[in-house]
Design a protein around this motif. Structure first.
Motif, PDB file in Angstrom:
ATOM      1  N   ARG A 298      19.023 -38.470  24.300  1.00 49.42           N
ATOM      2  CA  ARG A 298      18.683 -37.874  25.605  1.00 49.42           C
ATOM      3  C   ARG A 298      19.117 -36.412  25.639  1.00 49.42           C
ATOM      4  O   ARG A 298      19.974 -35.979  24.877  1.00 49.42           O
ATOM      5  CB  ARG A 298      19.325 -38.636  26.759  1.00 49.42           C
ATOM      6  CG  ARG A 298      20.827 -38.725  26.690  1.00 49.42           C
ATOM      7  CD  ARG A 298      21.457 -39.310  27.968  1.00 49.42           C
ATOM      8  NE  ARG A 298      20.852 -40.523  28.434  1.00 49.42           N
ATOM      9  CZ  ARG A 298      21.515 -41.507  29.037  1.00 49.42           C
ATOM     10  NH1 ARG A 298      22.836 -41.417  29.195  1.00 49.42           N
ATOM     11  NH2 ARG A 298      20.906 -42.577  29.479  1.00 49.42           N
ATOM     12  N   PRO A 300      20.430 -34.331  28.608  1.00 50.72           N
ATOM     13  CA  PRO A 300      20.806 -34.408  30.019  1.00 50.72           C
ATOM     14  C   PRO A 300      20.833 -33.073  30.742  1.00 50.72           C
ATOM     15  O   PRO A 300      20.806 -33.042  31.985  1.00 50.72           O
ATOM     16  CB  PRO A 300      22.210 -35.022  29.965  1.00 50.72           C
ATOM     17  CG  PRO A 300      22.743 -34.655  28.626  1.00 50.72           C
ATOM     18  CD  PRO A 300      21.569 -34.606  27.711  1.00 50.72           C
ATOM     19  N   GLN A 344      27.977 -43.350  23.810  1.00 49.06           N
ATOM     20  CA  GLN A 344      27.217 -42.103  23.824  1.00 49.06           C
ATOM     21  C   GLN A 344      28.171 -40.928  23.744  1.00 49.06           C
ATOM     22  O   GLN A 344      29.312 -41.007  24.185  1.00 49.06           O
ATOM     23  CB  GLN A 344      26.339 -41.990  25.066  1.00 49.06           C
ATOM     24  CG  GLN A 344      27.078 -41.698  26.369  1.00 49.06           C
ATOM     25  CD  GLN A 344      26.162 -41.083  27.421  1.00 49.06           C
ATOM     26  OE1 GLN A 344      24.979 -41.401  27.495  1.00 49.06           O
ATOM     27  NE2 GLN A 344      26.702 -40.184  28.231  1.00 49.06           N
ATOM     28  N   PRO A 357      15.117 -35.880  21.239  1.00 45.75           N
ATOM     29  CA  PRO A 357      15.319 -37.296  20.927  1.00 45.75           C
ATOM     30  C   PRO A 357      14.692 -37.668  19.581  1.00 45.75           C
ATOM     31  O   PRO A 357      13.554 -37.286  19.283  1.00 45.75           O
ATOM     32  CB  PRO A 357      14.636 -38.007  22.087  1.00 45.75           C
ATOM     33  CG  PRO A 357      14.797 -37.063  23.241  1.00 45.75           C
ATOM     34  CD  PRO A 357      14.621 -35.690  22.634  1.00 45.75           C
TER      35      PRO A 357
END
Length: 401
Positions: A298, A300, A344, A357
Motif C-alpha cells: 500500500r 498510505p 506491516q 504495490p
C-alpha cells in the motif's frame, strides 16, 4: 568487495522474480569472498564455523570445503548430533553446556557421536548430570571442552563482557582440569574463551563518537589482560590434560585472536553473511551477503510505502541496532513511532515515492543466522539465478525454539 546497489538490486530481482515474498537470499559471490578474507585474517590458523550464524546445512558444507575452515561450533547438543549424523562434519564443539538428557543419552549410546562431539563444561556439577544420564562404566569416554571466562574485571564488582563461565582465573582453570582428570569416563580435549567484549562489540558505532572512544579504550586495556590470563590458564590446564585445541574469538576479532600464541583455532560465522551489526567495526567489514525481501502492498501517503511484515528483530538489548535495515532501494527509513511491524512496516523517504504495490524492498538483518528462523529456504544467488537450500527451520529443526 565493492557493491553497486543498483546492480545488486537488479541481480537479486532478476534471480528471484519468479518467487513470492517474503524470501531470503544469500549472494554466493559475497559469501565466498567473506570466507576467503576471514581465512586471510586468521593467518594460517584454522577457522571453526559458528553454525548459529549460518543455520543452513548447504552453506555449512560450502564453507567447510574451503581452505582454512575446519570443524563446527554448534550451539546445542541436538544440533551437533544432527550435523554429525547427516555427514556435515565429524568435528563439533558445542559452545554452551547442555542439560538435554535425551541428547546426552544419544551421545553416550553411540561411539561415533562420542568421538566427534566435544561437550562444554565449566563446573563439576555438569559432569554429575552426564553421569546420572549414563554411568561412566556403561558409556564411551565423553570429550569435554572447558569454557574460560574471557570477560574483563578491572576491579571491584566491575564486569565487562558477557556472563558465561564461572572459570575466570588460571588457578580456577587448573582446578577444574584436575577434577576432570580424576573423573572416570571423561577426557578434557579442548579449551575455549570467547572475548565477546572485543569480538562482539563494534568499536565504530555510527553517530556515537563518545561511545566509540570509550569502547576502544576498554578494548585496548582488556585485550592485554586476556592474553596474559588465557596463556596462564592454558599452561595450568595442560598440566592435567593433553589439549587438542584452544579456541577463541569471533568474526570481530579473528585477526587479533589468531595472533595470540596460546590459541590454536578461531571461530567465525557472522562475517559470512555480513549483518548490519558488523558495520560498526573498524577492523572488519563484511560484504553484505544475506538479504530478505518484502513486498510493497500500500501507499498510505506521499513519500511513504508500506511492506507486508518486517518485524524481523534481532536478539540482544532492545535498541535500534537490533532492527533490520531497509537496504534496497537506498534512501528508505522506518517511521519512528512504528518501526518494523509484525504484519506491516511503513517506510519513508524519497525512494518510497517511486515504489508501487508489488515492488520489493530488500532488507539486511541485524544478526546473521537469526534470519533463517523466519524462512524455510534460503535462495542461493549465483549470478542471476537462484537455487533453494533449506534452513534448519525448513528441515524441521528449531534447536532453540
Amino acid at each position: 568487495m565493492l557493491i553497486d546497489r543498483d546492480t545488486l538490486r537488479h541481480r537479486l530481482e532478476t534471480a528471484t522474480r519468479h518467487l513470492e515474498t517474503p524470501l531470503a537470499v544469500v549472494d554466493l559471490a559475497a559469501f565466498d569472498d567473506n570466507a576467503d578474507r576471514l581465512t586471510a585474517r586468521a593467518a594460517g590458523k584454522p577457522i571453526r564455523v559458528a553454525s548459529k550464524s549460518v543455520r543452513c546445512r548447504a552453506l555449512l558444507e560450502r564453507v567447510l570445503a574451503r581452505p582454512g575452515w575446519r570443524g563446527v561450533m554448534a550451539y546445542t547438543l541436538p544440533e551437533a548430533i544432527w550435523l554429525v549424523s547427516s555427514g556435515v562434519t565429524d568435528d563439533v564443539l558445542v559452545a554452551y553446556p547442555t542439560a538435554d538428557r535425551a541428547a546426552l543419552r544419544e551421545l553416550t549410546g553411540d561411539a561415533k557421536l562420542a568421538g566427534a562431539i566435544s561437550v562444554m563444561v565449566d563446573h563439576p556439577s555438569q559432569l554429575d548430570l552426564i553421569d546420572r544420564v549414563a554411568p561412566p562404566g556403561d558409556r564411551p569416554e565423553i570429550r569435554l571442552c572447558m569454557d574460560l571466562d574471557a570477560s574483563w574485571k578491572p576491579g571491584g564488582s566491575v564486569h565487562i563482557g558477557v556472563r558465561r563461565s564461572p572459570v575466570h582465573s588460571a588457578r580456577q582453570a587448573g582446578e577444574l582440569a584436575r577434577t576432570i582428570a580424576e573423573r572416570q569416563g571423561f577426557r578434557l580435549v579442548g579449551m575455549m574463551s570467547y572475548e565477546a567484549h572485543i569480538a562482539g562489540v563494534g568499536d565504530a558505532p555510527p553517530g556515537r563518537a563518545l561511545r566509540a572512544r570509550a569502547i576502544r579504550l576498554m578494548q585496548s586495556r582488556a585485550l592485554p589482560e586476556l592474553l596474559d590470563r588465557r596463556a596462564a590458564a592454558v599452561r595450568a590446564v595442560r598440566e592435567h590434560a593433553d589439549l587438542e585445541y584452544v579456541n577463541g574469538g569471533g568474526t570481530g576479532s579473528v585477526a587479533v585472536t589468531s595472533a595470540d600464541p596460546s590459541v590454536t583455532e578461531v571461530t567465525a560465522g557472522s562475517g559470512l553473511y555480513g549483518p548490519t551489526l558488523f558495520d560498526a567495526y573498524r577492523s572488519w567489514q563484511s560484504t553484505p551477503a544475506a538479504f530478505f525481501a518484502l513486498s510493497v502492498v500500500r501507499i498510505p501517503a506521499p513519500r511513504m510505502a508500506t511492506v507486508l511484515g518486517g518485524g524481523w528483530v534481532a536478539s540482544g538489548p532492545a535498541e535500534a541496532s537490533r532492527l533490520p535495515m531497509p537496504y534496497l532501494p537506498a534512501g528508505l527509513a522506518f517511521k519512528s513511532d512504528e518501526g518494523p511491524g509484525e504484519v506491516q512496516t511503513p517506510l519513508l523517504g524519497a525512494a518510497a515515492e517511486r515504489l508501487r504495490p508489488g515492488d520489493r524492498v530488500w532488507f539486511r538483518h541485524a544478526k546473521a543466522g537469526e534470519l533463517c528462523e523466519h524462512v524455510n529456504q534460503l535462495q542461493l544467488i549465483d549470478g542471476d539465478t537462484a537455487t533453494p537450500a533449506p534452513t534448519y527451520r525448513g528441515e524441521g529443526h528449531a534447536f532453540l525454539g
